[in-house]
Design a protein around this motif. Structure first.
Motif, PDB file in Angstrom:
ATOM      1  N   PRO A  61      44.400  95.061  -1.854  1.00  0.00           N
ATOM      2  CA  PRO A  61      44.575  96.517  -1.771  1.00  0.00           C
ATOM      3  C   PRO A  61      45.010  97.020  -0.403  1.00  0.00           C
ATOM      4  N   SER A  62      44.796  96.257   0.643  1.00  0.00           N
ATOM      5  CA  SER A  62      45.200  96.696   1.979  1.00  0.00           C
ATOM      6  C   SER A  62      46.723  96.710   2.088  1.00  0.00           C
ATOM      7  N   ARG A  63      47.266  97.738   2.715  1.00  0.00           N
ATOM      8  CA  ARG A  63      48.716  97.926   2.742  1.00  0.00           C
ATOM      9  C   ARG A  63      49.440  96.818   3.487  1.00  0.00           C
ATOM     10  N   TRP A  64      48.735  96.120   4.378  1.00  0.00           N
ATOM     11  CA  TRP A  64      49.377  95.060   5.143  1.00  0.00           C
ATOM     12  C   TRP A  64      49.459  93.751   4.375  1.00  0.00           C
ATOM     13  N   GLY A  65      48.865  93.687   3.178  1.00  0.00           N
ATOM     14  CA  GLY A  65      48.805  92.416   2.470  1.00  0.00           C
ATOM     15  C   GLY A  65      49.282  92.466   1.048  1.00  0.00           C
ATOM     16  N   ASN A  66      50.262  93.337   0.734  1.00  0.00           N
ATOM     17  CA  ASN A  66      50.729  93.401  -0.653  1.00  0.00           C
ATOM     18  C   ASN A  66      52.247  93.547  -0.763  1.00  0.00           C
ATOM     19  N   LEU A  67      52.967  92.856   0.110  1.00  0.00           N
ATOM     20  CA  LEU A  67      54.416  92.818  -0.035  1.00  0.00           C
ATOM     21  C   LEU A  67      54.794  92.008  -1.266  1.00  0.00           C
ATOM     22  N   SER A  68      55.892  92.382  -1.902  1.00  0.00           N
ATOM     23  CA  SER A  68      56.475  91.513  -2.920  1.00  0.00           C
ATOM     24  C   SER A  68      57.121  90.308  -2.237  1.00  0.00           C
ATOM     25  N   ALA A  69      57.317  89.272  -2.986  1.00  0.00           N
ATOM     26  CA  ALA A  69      57.993  88.090  -2.431  1.00  0.00           C
ATOM     27  C   ALA A  69      59.395  88.448  -1.966  1.00  0.00           C
ATOM     28  N   GLU A  70      60.085  89.304  -2.740  1.00  0.00           N
ATOM     29  CA  GLU A  70      61.434  89.711  -2.345  1.00  0.00           C
ATOM     30  C   GLU A  70      61.438  90.412  -0.995  1.00  0.00           C
ATOM     31  N   GLU A  71      60.434  91.285  -0.799  1.00  0.00           N
ATOM     32  CA  GLU A  71      60.380  92.019   0.470  1.00  0.00           C
ATOM     33  C   GLU A  71      60.055  91.077   1.628  1.00  0.00           C
ATOM     34  N   MET A  72      59.179  90.107   1.405  1.00  0.00           N
ATOM     35  CA  MET A  72      58.873  89.147   2.464  1.00  0.00           C
ATOM     36  C   MET A  72      60.128  88.370   2.883  1.00  0.00           C
ATOM     37  N   VAL A  73      60.878  87.894   1.912  1.00  0.00           N
ATOM     38  CA  VAL A  73      62.098  87.140   2.226  1.00  0.00           C
ATOM     39  C   VAL A  73      63.113  88.048   2.912  1.00  0.00           C
ATOM     40  N   HIS A  74      63.238  89.276   2.419  1.00  0.00           N
ATOM     41  CA  HIS A  74      64.161  90.236   3.026  1.00  0.00           C
ATOM     42  C   HIS A  74      63.835  90.459   4.502  1.00  0.00           C
ATOM     43  N   ARG A  75      62.555  90.637   4.822  1.00  0.00           N
ATOM     44  CA  ARG A  75      62.185  90.882   6.218  1.00  0.00           C
ATOM     45  C   ARG A  75      62.455  89.653   7.087  1.00  0.00           C
ATOM     46  N   CYS A  76      62.266  88.487   6.526  1.00  0.00           N
ATOM     47  CA  CYS A  76      62.601  87.276   7.287  1.00  0.00           C
ATOM     48  C   CYS A  76      64.084  87.253   7.639  1.00  0.00           C
ATOM     49  N   TRP A  77      64.939  87.591   6.687  1.00  0.00           N
ATOM     50  CA  TRP A  77      66.377  87.618   6.970  1.00  0.00           C
ATOM     51  C   TRP A  77      66.736  88.712   7.979  1.00  0.00           C
ATOM     52  N   GLU A  78      66.103  89.874   7.869  1.00  0.00           N
ATOM     53  CA  GLU A  78      66.394  90.936   8.828  1.00  0.00           C
ATOM     54  C   GLU A  78      66.023  90.503  10.249  1.00  0.00           C
ATOM     55  N   CYS A  79      64.923  89.799  10.389  1.00  0.00           N
ATOM     56  CA  CYS A  79      64.562  89.293  11.713  1.00  0.00           C
ATOM     57  C   CYS A  79      65.604  88.310  12.231  1.00  0.00           C
ATOM     58  N   ILE A  80      66.062  87.441  11.374  1.00  0.00           N
ATOM     59  CA  ILE A  80      67.041  86.429  11.799  1.00  0.00           C
ATOM     60  C   ILE A  80      68.346  87.091  12.229  1.00  0.00           C
ATOM     61  N   VAL A  81      68.838  88.063  11.471  1.00  0.00           N
ATOM     62  CA  VAL A  81      70.114  88.680  11.845  1.00  0.00           C
ATOM     63  C   VAL A  81      69.962  89.611  13.045  1.00  0.00           C
ATOM     64  N   ALA A  82      68.729  89.846  13.486  1.00  0.00           N
ATOM     65  CA  ALA A  82      68.499  90.572  14.738  1.00  0.00           C
ATOM     66  C   ALA A  82      68.443  89.626  15.939  1.00  0.00           C
ATOM     67  N   GLY A  83      68.589  88.330  15.688  1.00  0.00           N
ATOM     68  CA  GLY A  83      68.464  87.369  16.784  1.00  0.00           C
ATOM     69  C   GLY A  83      67.021  87.137  17.189  1.00  0.00           C
ATOM     70  N   THR A  84      66.094  87.405  16.259  1.00  0.00           N
ATOM     71  CA  THR A  84      64.665  87.215  16.498  1.00  0.00           C
ATOM     72  C   THR A  84      64.149  86.229  15.445  1.00  0.00           C
ATOM     73  N   TYR A  85      62.825  86.035  15.399  1.00  0.00           N
ATOM     74  CA  TYR A  85      62.266  85.035  14.493  1.00  0.00           C
ATOM     75  C   TYR A  85      61.095  85.618  13.721  1.00  0.00           C
ATOM     76  N   PRO A  86      60.997  85.314  12.404  1.00  0.00           N
ATOM     77  CA  PRO A  86      59.971  85.901  11.550  1.00  0.00           C
ATOM     78  C   PRO A  86      58.763  84.984  11.363  1.00  0.00           C
ATOM     79  N   GLY A  87      57.677  85.580  10.875  1.00  0.00           N
ATOM     80  CA  GLY A  87      56.491  84.828  10.496  1.00  0.00           C
ATOM     81  C   GLY A  87      56.054  85.205   9.096  1.00  0.00           C
TER      82      GLY A  87
END
Length: 526
Positions: free
Chosen positions: A355-381
């Motif tokens: 129920p906590s807002r920090w722990g209920n991303l969809s899998a699609e959103e998690m993968v999307h954020r990883c790609w956004e970090c990469i195309v920013a020249g940064t690294y995701p977790g």
């Protein structure tokens, strides 16, 4: 006599890592060589006895390496040779029996997967010490080493099949929602939950921690060791030790762990939630770790709501918690400009269903954020929080992964493994934040949630000239597919800012979200 035989057994255990007794010990470069000495066991050796050794190679490179007390009259100095060749050492101690002990070892050429420790490379990126590129895509298992043995082994089996090459993990146990069990071992002598002698460490606790760090090393995973955290709230009291106890603990831990080449230091997770500490305390503790560590391991400090000043030169990279920045590369890239060092978005929220807002991303959103970090020249977790009847959530206790993002993150890691060795750089960040690569050579273009059916081929002008030719592949980041475009694209300058295909061609796209392009220069056979 019992103490004597226990010490001899410990010494015998240490010998197989080196040459046979009587010969000059050998240790791979970036491996671990132990100098084990018998010394006083009375009083309180953790505070009464100081021990260090000065190591020098034939080129007169010198390192002062701290030692530590390992219980039962056993003292250890762990040395990781940073170069091949002969190294000599001599100890110094306030205990006469430990003073002036000398010896030597031969550091041999590293073998197998020993590429050395990870270091900063090209300002915003990383590589192993031997130059092999390292592109961090980590995950979080905060308290995995404070669980029963069978659960820890399950975590290791999961990691062996997962795409992650870095693991964020706490030294101390964690007490938080879905994680309220007492650990099998504690770091200090005393009585649980909160009657501890902070001047006396429990060697068995640290020996266990070390074994698990070596287990990670065998899997090719960097251990991002979180030294302090707020998820205690006085239950154990590890979050509110005195300055003296904090500093003693940090020196002891660094003396034990620094020689392991896969260790990173994270001073704290959500440091600003530890309300008993001031920012000046973190300045001091960062300095304690830096001064104690002879190998300059990677060091960071992770935030909750308040960012620490990551321009501190003792910090090698910035560990950032900011889910909204990871939603869009144009926001994520700003941290690079602010701190001028590698940016790791170690917490971009978690895939899950809590129920906590920090722990209920969809899998699609998690993968999307990883790609956004990469195309920013940064690294995701990555992180995962799926509810379970037994309260075994990956983010805290490890176990098994349940989500759909790891397979797609593995695909991302495979894409990165074939990218330029120099690291991916934003090409024209103020205008086209979704394009990253190396100008004139290699590009990734990420469309995210957009659903175009075609993309007019263009590249920012940097390092291009008329006639340059590029191969294009369409990447389906969710369905894990690579579709090459048959005909290459030949560019011409269209304006002051961009080059386009000389025939005005576009790249056909499927009209679905989560698409990307890999664009690679075709090198002439001449």
């Amino acid at each position: 006599m019992k103490q004597f035989f226990g010490l001899m057994a410990a010494l015998a255990f240490a010998l197989p890592a080196c040459a046979a007794a009587g010969a000059t010990p050998q240790c791979e470069q970036w491996g671990v060589h132990e100098v084990v000495l018998a010394g006083p066991a009375d009083g309180n050796p953790f505070v009464d006895v100081d021990l260090a050794a000065d190591f020098a190679d034939e080129a007169n490179r010198r390192l002062r390496v701290p030692g530590f007390y390992d219980g039962d009259g056993r003292y250890v100095i762990r040395f990781s040779p940073p170069s091949v060749g002969k190294w000599t050492y001599r100890t110094s101690s306030n205990a006469p029996v430990l003073q002036g002990k000398s010896g030597e070892l031969i550091a041999t050429t590293p073998t197998g997967d020993n590429h050395g420790p990870v270091v900063v490379k090209n300002e915003f990126h990383f590589a192993y010490a031997d130059g092999t590129p390292y592109r961090p895509i980590g995950t979080t298992c905060y308290a995995w080493t404070s669980q029963p043995a069978e659960l820890e082994e399950a975590t290791l089996r999961t990691l062996a099949a997962a795409p992650f090459n870095k693991l964020r993990m706490c030294v101390f146990p964690k007490r938080y929602k879905w994680n309220e069990n007492e650990p099998p071992l504690y770091a200090f002598e005393g009585k649980a939950p909160d009657r501890w002698d902070f001047t006396r460490f429990n060697p068995a606790f640290f020996q266990h921690l070390e074994r698990r760090i070596v287990d990670l090393q065998k899997l090719g995973i960097e251990a991002d060791v979180i030294l302090l955290h707020p998820y205690d709230e006085g239950h154990w009291g590890f979050d509110r030790m005195s300055d003296e106890a904090d500093d003693r603990y940090l020196r002891y831990l660094v003396a034990r762990l620094a020689a392991y080449r896969n260790v990173w230091w994270s001073l704290a997770n959500e440091y600003d939630f530890m309300l008993e500490k001031q920012e000046s305390d973190w300045d001091r503790m960062i300095e304690v770790v830096d001064r104690t560590d002879p190998y300059d391991r990677l060091t960071s400090l992770h935030n909750g709501r308040v960012l620490y000043n990551h321009t501190n030169p003792r910090l090698t990279h910035a560990s950032i918690q900011n889910g909204s920045a990871a939603e869009e590369a144009g926001r994520a890239v700003l941290y690079r400009d602010a701190y001028r060092k590698p940016i790791l978005f170690d917490e971009i929220k978690y895939e899950g269903d809590i129920p906590s807002r920090w722990g209920n991303l969809s899998a699609e959103e998690m993968v999307h954020r990883c790609w956004e970090c990469i195309v920013a020249g940064t690294y995701p977790g990555h992180g995962e929080c799926y509810l379970a009847d037994d309260d075994v959530l990956w983010w805290a206790k490890g176990g098994t992964l349940k989500g759909e993002s790891p397979a797609r993150i593995k695909f991302l890691a495979e894409i990165l493994s074939t990218a330029t060795k120099l690291g991916l750089e934003p090409i024209d960040k103020w205008q086209y934040p979704n394009i990253v690569g190396q100008p004139g050579e290699y590009y990734l273009v990420y469309f995210g949630k957009e659903t175009p059916r075609e993309w007019k081929f263009f590249l920012p002008r940097y390092e291009l000239k008329d006639g340059d030719t590029f191969r294009v592949e369409v990447l389906d980041t969710w369905n894990i597919a690579v579709t090459p475009i048959d005909e290459p694209f030949v560019v011409r300058r269209e304006s002051e800012y961009v080059f386009v295909d000389q025939d005005g061609r576009s790249v056909p796209l499927p009209g679905k979200p989560w698409q990307a392009l890999r664009i690679t220069k075709v090198v002439s056979a001449r």
